[in-house]
Design a protein around this motif. Sequence first.
Motif, PDB file in Angstrom:
ATOM      1  N   GLN A 152       0.831  -1.191   0.000  1.00 57.88           N
ATOM      2  CA  GLN A 152       0.000   0.000   0.000  1.00 57.88           C
ATOM      3  C   GLN A 152       0.871   1.248   0.000  1.00 57.88           C
ATOM      4  O   GLN A 152       1.872   1.317   0.724  1.00 57.88           O
ATOM      5  CB  GLN A 152      -0.911   0.037   1.233  1.00 57.88           C
ATOM      6  N   ILE A 153       0.458   2.222  -0.798  1.00 52.22           N
ATOM      7  CA  ILE A 153       1.122   3.516  -0.803  1.00 52.22           C
ATOM      8  C   ILE A 153       0.077   4.603  -0.605  1.00 52.22           C
ATOM      9  O   ILE A 153      -0.951   4.614  -1.302  1.00 52.22           O
ATOM     10  CB  ILE A 153       1.926   3.758  -2.102  1.00 52.22           C
ATOM     11  N   ALA A 154       0.316   5.468   0.352  1.00 53.74           N
ATOM     12  CA  ALA A 154      -0.566   6.608   0.607  1.00 53.74           C
ATOM     13  C   ALA A 154       0.190   7.877   0.253  1.00 53.74           C
ATOM     14  O   ALA A 154       1.230   8.176   0.849  1.00 53.74           O
ATOM     15  CB  ALA A 154      -1.005   6.634   2.068  1.00 53.74           C
ATOM     16  N   ILE A 155      -0.322   8.594  -0.724  1.00 51.78           N
ATOM     17  CA  ILE A 155       0.249   9.883  -1.093  1.00 51.78           C
ATOM     18  C   ILE A 155      -0.596  10.983  -0.466  1.00 51.78           C
ATOM     19  O   ILE A 155      -1.824  10.989  -0.580  1.00 51.78           O
ATOM     20  CB  ILE A 155       0.329  10.045  -2.617  1.00 51.78           C
TER      21      ILE A 155
ATOM     22  N   GLN B  72       1.940  -1.845 -10.471  1.00 51.57           N
ATOM     23  CA  GLN B  72       2.323  -3.232 -10.671  1.00 51.57           C
ATOM     24  C   GLN B  72       2.544  -3.958  -9.347  1.00 51.57           C
ATOM     25  O   GLN B  72       2.389  -5.183  -9.269  1.00 51.57           O
ATOM     26  CB  GLN B  72       3.599  -3.310 -11.518  1.00 51.57           C
ATOM     27  N   GLU B  73       2.905  -3.216  -8.298  1.00 50.30           N
ATOM     28  CA  GLU B  73       3.209  -3.868  -7.026  1.00 50.30           C
ATOM     29  C   GLU B  73       2.529  -3.249  -5.818  1.00 50.30           C
ATOM     30  O   GLU B  73       2.616  -3.797  -4.715  1.00 50.30           O
ATOM     31  CB  GLU B  73       4.721  -3.860  -6.782  1.00 50.30           C
ATOM     32  N   ALA B  74       1.852  -2.129  -5.987  1.00 48.40           N
ATOM     33  CA  ALA B  74       1.240  -1.473  -4.829  1.00 48.40           C
ATOM     34  C   ALA B  74      -0.112  -0.885  -5.202  1.00 48.40           C
ATOM     35  O   ALA B  74      -0.384  -0.585  -6.369  1.00 48.40           O
ATOM     36  CB  ALA B  74       2.152  -0.377  -4.289  1.00 48.40           C
ATOM     37  N   GLU B  75      -0.920  -0.718  -4.179  1.00 46.26           N
ATOM     38  CA  GLU B  75      -2.239  -0.115  -4.325  1.00 46.26           C
ATOM     39  C   GLU B  75      -2.200   1.290  -3.723  1.00 46.26           C
ATOM     40  O   GLU B  75      -1.695   1.489  -2.623  1.00 46.26           O
ATOM     41  CB  GLU B  75      -3.274  -0.968  -3.582  1.00 46.26           C
ATOM     42  N   PHE B  76      -2.727   2.266  -4.451  1.00 42.29           N
ATOM     43  CA  PHE B  76      -2.834   3.612  -3.916  1.00 42.29           C
ATOM     44  C   PHE B  76      -4.026   3.670  -2.960  1.00 42.29           C
ATOM     45  O   PHE B  76      -5.152   3.340  -3.346  1.00 42.29           O
ATOM     46  CB  PHE B  76      -3.023   4.633  -5.039  1.00 42.29           C
ATOM     47  N   VAL B  77      -3.761   4.084  -1.733  1.00 41.57           N
ATOM     48  CA  VAL B  77      -4.804   4.106  -0.714  1.00 41.57           C
ATOM     49  C   VAL B  77      -4.765   5.436   0.030  1.00 41.57           C
ATOM     50  O   VAL B  77      -3.837   6.231  -0.130  1.00 41.57           O
ATOM     51  CB  VAL B  77      -4.631   2.946   0.288  1.00 41.57           C
ATOM     52  N   THR B  78      -5.778   5.644   0.853  1.00 42.98           N
ATOM     53  CA  THR B  78      -5.825   6.870   1.649  1.00 42.98           C
ATOM     54  C   THR B  78      -5.192   6.628   3.017  1.00 42.98           C
ATOM     55  O   THR B  78      -4.960   5.495   3.426  1.00 42.98           O
ATOM     56  CB  THR B  78      -7.277   7.344   1.806  1.00 42.98           C
ATOM     57  N   ILE B  79      -4.940   7.716   3.713  1.00 41.85           N
ATOM     58  CA  ILE B  79      -4.173   7.622   4.954  1.00 41.85           C
ATOM     59  C   ILE B  79      -4.891   6.825   6.031  1.00 41.85           C
ATOM     60  O   ILE B  79      -4.257   6.139   6.842  1.00 41.85           O
ATOM     61  CB  ILE B  79      -3.795   9.036   5.458  1.00 41.85           C
ATOM     62  N   SER B  80      -6.218   6.862   6.057  1.00 41.43           N
ATOM     63  CA  SER B  80      -6.936   6.127   7.104  1.00 41.43           C
ATOM     64  C   SER B  80      -6.705   4.627   6.990  1.00 41.43           C
ATOM     65  O   SER B  80      -6.657   3.921   7.999  1.00 41.43           O
ATOM     66  CB  SER B  80      -8.436   6.441   7.057  1.00 41.43           C
ATOM     67  N   LYS B  81      -6.554   4.122   5.771  1.00 40.38           N
ATOM     68  CA  LYS B  81      -6.292   2.693   5.604  1.00 40.38           C
ATOM     69  C   LYS B  81      -4.920   2.320   6.144  1.00 40.38           C
ATOM     70  O   LYS B  81      -4.744   1.258   6.744  1.00 40.38           O
ATOM     71  CB  LYS B  81      -6.416   2.289   4.137  1.00 40.38           C
ATOM     72  N   VAL B  82      -3.944   3.188   5.940  1.00 38.02           N
ATOM     73  CA  VAL B  82      -2.596   2.904   6.441  1.00 38.02           C
ATOM     74  C   VAL B  82      -2.582   2.877   7.963  1.00 38.02           C
ATOM     75  O   VAL B  82      -2.024   1.967   8.577  1.00 38.02           O
ATOM     76  CB  VAL B  82      -1.587   3.945   5.908  1.00 38.02           C
ATOM     77  N   VAL B  83      -3.198   3.871   8.590  1.00 37.84           N
ATOM     78  CA  VAL B  83      -3.145   3.915  10.053  1.00 37.84           C
ATOM     79  C   VAL B  83      -3.927   2.758  10.668  1.00 37.84           C
ATOM     80  O   VAL B  83      -3.527   2.212  11.705  1.00 37.84           O
ATOM     81  CB  VAL B  83      -3.631   5.271  10.613  1.00 37.84           C
ATOM     82  N   LYS B  84      -5.012   2.346  10.041  1.00 37.02           N
ATOM     83  CA  LYS B  84      -5.773   1.202  10.557  1.00 37.02           C
ATOM     84  C   LYS B  84      -4.974  -0.082  10.409  1.00 37.02           C
ATOM     85  O   LYS B  84      -4.988  -0.940  11.303  1.00 37.02           O
ATOM     86  CB  LYS B  84      -7.118   1.098   9.840  1.00 37.02           C
ATOM     87  N   LEU B  85      -4.273  -0.218   9.304  1.00 26.64           N
ATOM     88  CA  LEU B  85      -3.451  -1.409   9.107  1.00 26.64           C
ATOM     89  C   LEU B  85      -2.288  -1.424  10.093  1.00 26.64           C
ATOM     90  O   LEU B  85      -1.941  -2.461  10.654  1.00 26.64           O
ATOM     91  CB  LEU B  85      -2.933  -1.460   7.668  1.00 26.64           C
ATOM     92  N   ASN B  86      -1.696  -0.247  10.322  1.00 28.16           N
ATOM     93  CA  ASN B  86      -0.615  -0.155  11.317  1.00 28.16           C
ATOM     94  C   ASN B  86      -1.103  -0.602  12.689  1.00 28.16           C
ATOM     95  O   ASN B  86      -0.399  -1.294  13.424  1.00 28.16           O
ATOM     96  CB  ASN B  86      -0.085   1.276  11.406  1.00 28.16           C
ATOM     97  N   ALA B  87      -2.312  -0.171  13.043  1.00 26.04           N
ATOM     98  CA  ALA B  87      -2.856  -0.512  14.363  1.00 26.04           C
ATOM     99  C   ALA B  87      -3.133  -2.007  14.475  1.00 26.04           C
ATOM    100  O   ALA B  87      -3.034  -2.570  15.567  1.00 26.04           O
ATOM    101  CB  ALA B  87      -4.145   0.276  14.611  1.00 26.04           C
ATOM    102  N   ALA B  88      -3.466  -2.645  13.356  1.00 27.68           N
ATOM    103  CA  ALA B  88      -3.790  -4.074  13.379  1.00 27.68           C
ATOM    104  C   ALA B  88      -2.565  -4.968  13.278  1.00 27.68           C
ATOM    105  O   ALA B  88      -2.651  -6.170  13.502  1.00 27.68           O
ATOM    106  CB  ALA B  88      -4.757  -4.401  12.235  1.00 27.68           C
ATOM    107  N   THR B  89      -1.412  -4.378  12.940  1.00 34.35           N
ATOM    108  CA  THR B  89      -0.193  -5.158  12.762  1.00 34.35           C
ATOM    109  C   THR B  89       0.603  -5.167  14.052  1.00 34.35           C
ATOM    110  O   THR B  89       0.988  -4.105  14.547  1.00 34.35           O
ATOM    111  CB  THR B  89       0.681  -4.561  11.634  1.00 34.35           C
ATOM    112  N   PRO B  90       0.860  -6.338  14.641  1.00 34.21           N
ATOM    113  CA  PRO B  90       1.634  -6.377  15.885  1.00 34.21           C
ATOM    114  C   PRO B  90       3.056  -5.908  15.657  1.00 34.21           C
ATOM    115  O   PRO B  90       3.630  -6.131  14.611  1.00 34.21           O
ATOM    116  CB  PRO B  90       1.598  -7.873  16.288  1.00 34.21           C
ATOM    117  N   PRO B  91       3.635  -5.216  16.648  1.00 35.38           N
ATOM    118  CA  PRO B  91       5.006  -4.741  16.486  1.00 35.38           C
ATOM    119  C   PRO B  91       5.995  -5.886  16.397  1.00 35.38           C
ATOM    120  O   PRO B  91       5.776  -6.959  16.970  1.00 35.38           O
ATOM    121  CB  PRO B  91       5.240  -3.918  17.769  1.00 35.38           C
TER     122      PRO B  91
END
Length: 276
Positions: A48-51, A255-274
């Motif tokens: 995922q890439i958030a611009i 080809q390798e990433a999906e353009f997404v918005t910032i809310s998706k990135v922060v939600k994924l970060n929160a769901a990913t264990p450190p």
Amino acid sequence: MLIALILTASISALPAAADEPAASQPPTTSGPQAGSLPPAPAAAAKKQIAIVIDDFGNNMDGTAEMFKLPIKFTAAVMPFLPSTQQDAQLAHEHGDEVIVHLPMEPVRGKKSWLGPGSITTDLSDDEIRKRVNAAIDDVPYAIGINNHMGSKATADERVMNIVLDVCKMRGLVVLDSRTSHKSVVGKLAEQKGILHADNDLFFDDQYTYPHISKQMVKLKKLLKSQEQTIAIGHVGPPGKKTAQVIREAIPAIEQEAEFVTISKVVKLNAATPPVN
């Protein structure tokens, strides 16, 4: 600076062969069945890439070009400026997320550069709280904030505690633009349970097309080494060049990433264990 779906497909077994075991004989339960095809391999999950594009709100150069980009991005809109509401509305109609681009005090530079309603370290707690709430109210559709400048303010725990408490109360996500390595935003947001993320790269800290292109090369390298990447560009002096570089890079990135918005990135970060 969003969660890709992993599609799995399996091909069901073909009709039983004529020499299939009789019903009285238990079928084997291990190994491939005769006459069947192996499951198709799962499709690889896209990264995922958030611009994020900063400095909307003041009829800046490159605004039209950004909104013509055929991708999702996040529009960071400054409050209390001539086209604040207009640019937030355009972003919303384009299907993009809107965040407040909150002007905050830098280590160097004049306070007058920040614009109206800026957050500075000499303000009282009540005044900071009042200004943050007013800025959020002035930007339609805002789902979060990031800092405009702010190298001094984002390193000040008193200031950022107040700013982040308002964000938590209003259910906003927080993007640290990372204008200072001394920033306390991530640490405090984590303690408060606020969805947050850090910027990875600025496209246009220099306004030339060659520099912006080099930053895009760096972005593509980051995509090779991490699952989520956030990059910030700007409307204004570099706006048209930044929009051009992004447009030219879209086919390769997709080809390798999906353009997404910032809310998706922060939600994924929160769901990913450190990672320990």
